[in-house]
Design an enzyme around this catalytic site. Structure first.
Site, PDB file in Angstrom:
ATOM      1  N   ARG A 101       0.891  -1.182   0.000  1.00 27.54           N
ATOM      2  CA  ARG A 101       0.000   0.000   0.000  1.00 27.54           C
ATOM      3  C   ARG A 101       0.918   1.218   0.000  1.00 27.54           C
ATOM      4  O   ARG A 101       1.727   1.395   0.913  1.00 27.54           O
ATOM      5  CB  ARG A 101      -0.913  -0.013   1.226  1.00 27.54           C
ATOM      6  CG  ARG A 101      -1.696   1.274   1.373  1.00 27.54           C
ATOM      7  CD  ARG A 101      -2.827   1.183   2.341  1.00 27.54           C
ATOM      8  NE  ARG A 101      -3.972   0.495   1.766  1.00 27.54           N
ATOM      9  CZ  ARG A 101      -5.234   0.644   2.174  1.00 27.54           C
ATOM     10  NH1 ARG A 101      -5.525   1.452   3.161  1.00 27.54           N
ATOM     11  NH2 ARG A 101      -6.215  -0.035   1.598  1.00 27.54           N
ATOM     12  N   HIS A 128      -7.019   0.767  -6.922  1.00 27.57           N
ATOM     13  CA  HIS A 128      -7.314  -0.067  -5.746  1.00 27.57           C
ATOM     14  C   HIS A 128      -7.963  -1.358  -6.264  1.00 27.57           C
ATOM     15  O   HIS A 128      -9.149  -1.615  -6.046  1.00 27.57           O
ATOM     16  CB  HIS A 128      -8.229   0.693  -4.784  1.00 27.57           C
ATOM     17  CG  HIS A 128      -8.274   0.114  -3.404  1.00 27.57           C
ATOM     18  ND1 HIS A 128      -7.493  -0.959  -3.010  1.00 27.57           N
ATOM     19  CD2 HIS A 128      -9.015   0.458  -2.304  1.00 27.57           C
ATOM     20  CE1 HIS A 128      -7.751  -1.242  -1.754  1.00 27.57           C
ATOM     21  NE2 HIS A 128      -8.670  -0.403  -1.300  1.00 27.57           N
ATOM     22  N   GLN A 131      -9.975  -3.878  -4.068  1.00 22.69           N
ATOM     23  CA  GLN A 131     -11.307  -3.378  -3.735  1.00 22.69           C
ATOM     24  C   GLN A 131     -12.297  -3.712  -4.858  1.00 22.69           C
ATOM     25  O   GLN A 131     -13.414  -4.169  -4.616  1.00 22.69           O
ATOM     26  CB  GLN A 131     -11.240  -1.854  -3.517  1.00 22.69           C
ATOM     27  CG  GLN A 131     -12.575  -1.243  -3.147  1.00 22.69           C
ATOM     28  CD  GLN A 131     -13.087  -1.740  -1.811  1.00 22.69           C
ATOM     29  OE1 GLN A 131     -12.387  -1.682  -0.809  1.00 22.69           O
ATOM     30  NE2 GLN A 131     -14.318  -2.246  -1.770  1.00 22.69           N
ATOM     31  N   ASP A 216     -17.241   6.994  -2.537  1.00 20.60           N
ATOM     32  CA  ASP A 216     -16.012   6.878  -1.739  1.00 20.60           C
ATOM     33  C   ASP A 216     -15.773   8.248  -1.096  1.00 20.60           C
ATOM     34  O   ASP A 216     -16.412   9.240  -1.464  1.00 20.60           O
ATOM     35  CB  ASP A 216     -14.833   6.483  -2.661  1.00 20.60           C
ATOM     36  CG  ASP A 216     -13.516   6.320  -1.901  1.00 20.60           C
ATOM     37  OD1 ASP A 216     -13.544   6.150  -0.660  1.00 20.60           O
ATOM     38  OD2 ASP A 216     -12.445   6.368  -2.541  1.00 20.60           O
ATOM     39  N   CYS A 256     -16.588   1.655  -0.421  1.00 16.75           N
ATOM     40  CA  CYS A 256     -15.401   0.841  -0.108  1.00 16.75           C
ATOM     41  C   CYS A 256     -15.027   0.917   1.367  1.00 16.75           C
ATOM     42  O   CYS A 256     -14.387   0.012   1.885  1.00 16.75           O
ATOM     43  CB  CYS A 256     -14.227   1.270  -0.979  1.00 16.75           C
ATOM     44  SG  CYS A 256     -13.807   3.002  -0.750  1.00 16.75           S
ATOM     45  N   ARG A 284     -13.939  -8.658   0.779  1.00 12.93           N
ATOM     46  CA  ARG A 284     -12.505  -8.432   0.583  1.00 12.93           C
ATOM     47  C   ARG A 284     -11.732  -9.709   0.941  1.00 12.93           C
ATOM     48  O   ARG A 284     -10.786 -10.104   0.267  1.00 12.93           O
ATOM     49  CB  ARG A 284     -12.001  -7.272   1.478  1.00 12.93           C
ATOM     50  CG  ARG A 284     -12.594  -5.909   1.167  1.00 12.93           C
ATOM     51  CD  ARG A 284     -12.099  -5.366  -0.161  1.00 12.93           C
ATOM     52  NE  ARG A 284     -10.660  -5.319  -0.263  1.00 12.93           N
ATOM     53  CZ  ARG A 284      -9.892  -4.321   0.177  1.00 12.93           C
ATOM     54  NH1 ARG A 284     -10.445  -3.261   0.725  1.00 12.93           N
ATOM     55  NH2 ARG A 284      -8.573  -4.360   0.045  1.00 12.93           N
TER      56      ARG A 284
HETATM   57  N1   CP Z   1     -11.454  -0.184   1.585  1.00 12.80           N
HETATM   58  C1   CP Z   1     -10.226  -0.234   2.118  1.00 12.80           C
HETATM   59  O1   CP Z   1      -9.215  -0.468   1.427  1.00 12.80           O
HETATM   60  O2   CP Z   1     -10.179  -0.019   3.452  1.00 12.80           O
HETATM   61  P1   CP Z   1      -8.872   0.162   4.337  1.00 12.80           P
HETATM   62  O3   CP Z   1      -8.264   1.491   3.978  1.00 12.80           O
HETATM   63  O4   CP Z   1      -9.372   0.112   5.751  1.00 12.80           O
HETATM   64  O5   CP Z   1      -7.919  -0.958   4.033  1.00 12.80           O
HETATM   65  N1  NVA Z   2      -9.884   6.762  -1.943  1.00 11.89           N
HETATM   66  C1  NVA Z   2      -9.596   6.316  -0.605  1.00 11.89           C
HETATM   67  C2  NVA Z   2      -9.847   4.847  -0.484  1.00 11.89           C
HETATM   68  C3  NVA Z   2      -9.627   4.265   0.879  1.00 11.89           C
HETATM   69  C4  NVA Z   2      -9.864   2.795   0.908  1.00 11.89           C
HETATM   70  C5  NVA Z   2      -8.139   6.657  -0.251  1.00 11.89           C
HETATM   71  O1  NVA Z   2      -7.269   6.507  -1.125  1.00 11.89           O
HETATM   72  O2  NVA Z   2      -7.883   7.073   0.865  1.00 11.89           O
END
Ligand code: CP
Ligand code: NVA
Length: 297
Positions: A101, A128, A131, A216, A256, A284
């Site tokens: 990440r 992502h 997701q 989102d 999400c 997930r």
């Molecule tokens: N949706 C998602 O990726 O959540 P987190 O940021 O909690 O991993």
């Molecule tokens: N768009 C959001 C998604 C979190 C799962 C971010 O990048 O923070």
């Protein structure tokens, strides 16, 4: 040859269908006692916070018989200047896969170039894809089909939207996205969408007659400095009861998560009868188990 999963486009339509079928089997408990990754070790290198991605991967890895090793960049030598290349090469000697990440999608691509084990995108600024797998599974579970489904995404044309567009174009979902000017999805993602996505500015038009309504957060991780300005620009892009009434009566609501209740979605919708966000979060786990098995067994 190792396979990475950096964007949804790393899967063919056939592979995507196989993964979704396998995810549904995992959810039903089929093969629950099989441990296809026994004896393996999988790293999670996370530069940003996470609840769902981290926990669902750690639990999924355990259920498949492998070991998960969570790494915060500040606590490994990368935080003290060791290069990404060296880190990728060294990790490849110990691990059977790495989930990353990160802020920049380029970091992910560079790591994958030097890694000889599969790399999975656990979220970048641009995509992502994990997701999107859970999103498709949830739509399939609730609607019984993907092809021809009308999906409205209201909000920021961000990482989640980009991956959803890619997933929709493979699954033949017709997507409409409503976002403020200047917050459209990535041009290269739109170009590859083969006409399955329409970009609008009016949320009411996007949601009209939709089977699925998705949103989102307005302020993604790393955009905290823009928070005030974005909250103003996105004000009319909230999924509330009034907007949801424009969708089909049996439309489902996806998010999400994490949700900023009162901003992009109201409590009433998030906790309402059309919301399936907690099933989506659960999925997930199932989809990522199918992905790990596919890439690493
Ligand atoms: N949706 C998602 O990726 O959540 P987190 O940021 O909690 O991993
Ligand atoms: N768009 C959001 C998604 C979190 C799962 C971010 O990048 O923070």
């Amino acid at each position: 040859m190792k396979r990475d999963f950096l964007t949804v486009m790393d899967l063919s339509s056939n592979e995507l269908n196989i993964l979704l079928k396998r995810s549904i089997d995992f959810k039903k408990g089929i093969d629950a006692n099989k441990c296809p990754l026994i004896g393996k070790s999988i790293g999670l290198l996370f530069e940003k916070a996470s609840t769902r991605t981290r926990i669902s991967f750690e639990v999924g890895i355990y259920q498949l018989g492998a070991q998960a090793i969570y790494m915060n960049p500040k606590e490994i030598q990368i935080g003290r200047g060791e290069t990404l290349h060296d880190t990728a090469k060294v990790m490849s000697r110990y691990l059977h896969g790495v989930i990353i990440r990160t802020f920049s999608h380029k970091t992910l691509e560079e790591f994958a170039r030097y890694s000889s084990v599969p790399v999975i995108n656990g979220l970048s600024d641009k995509h992502h894809p994990c997701q999107a797998l859970a999103d498709l599974m949830t739509i399939l579970e609730k609607k019984g089909t993907l092809e021809g489904i009308k999906l409205a995404f209201v909000g920021d044309g961000n990482n989640v939207a980009n991956s959803l567009i890619e997933a929709s174009s493979i699954a033949k979902i017709k997507m409409k996205i409503a976002c403020p000017k200047g917050y459209e999805p990535a041009p290269d993602v739109l170009k590859r969408a083969n006409g399955y996505v329409e970009v609008l500015n009016d949320p009411l038009k996007a949601v009209e007659n939709a089977d699925v309504v998705y949103t989102d957060v307005w302020v993604s991780m790393g955009q905290e400095k823009e928070a005030l300005m974005k909250r103003k620009k996105f004000k009319k892009y909230q999924i509330n009861k009034k907007i949801l009434e424009r969708a089909k009566k049996d439309a489902i609501v996806l998010h999400c998560m994490p949700a900023h209740r009162g901003e992009e979605i109201t409590d009433e919708v998030m906790d309402g009868p059309q919301s399936v966000v907690f099933d989506q979060a659960e999925n997930r786990l199932h989809t990522q188990k199918a992905l790990l098995e596919f890439l690493m067994s």
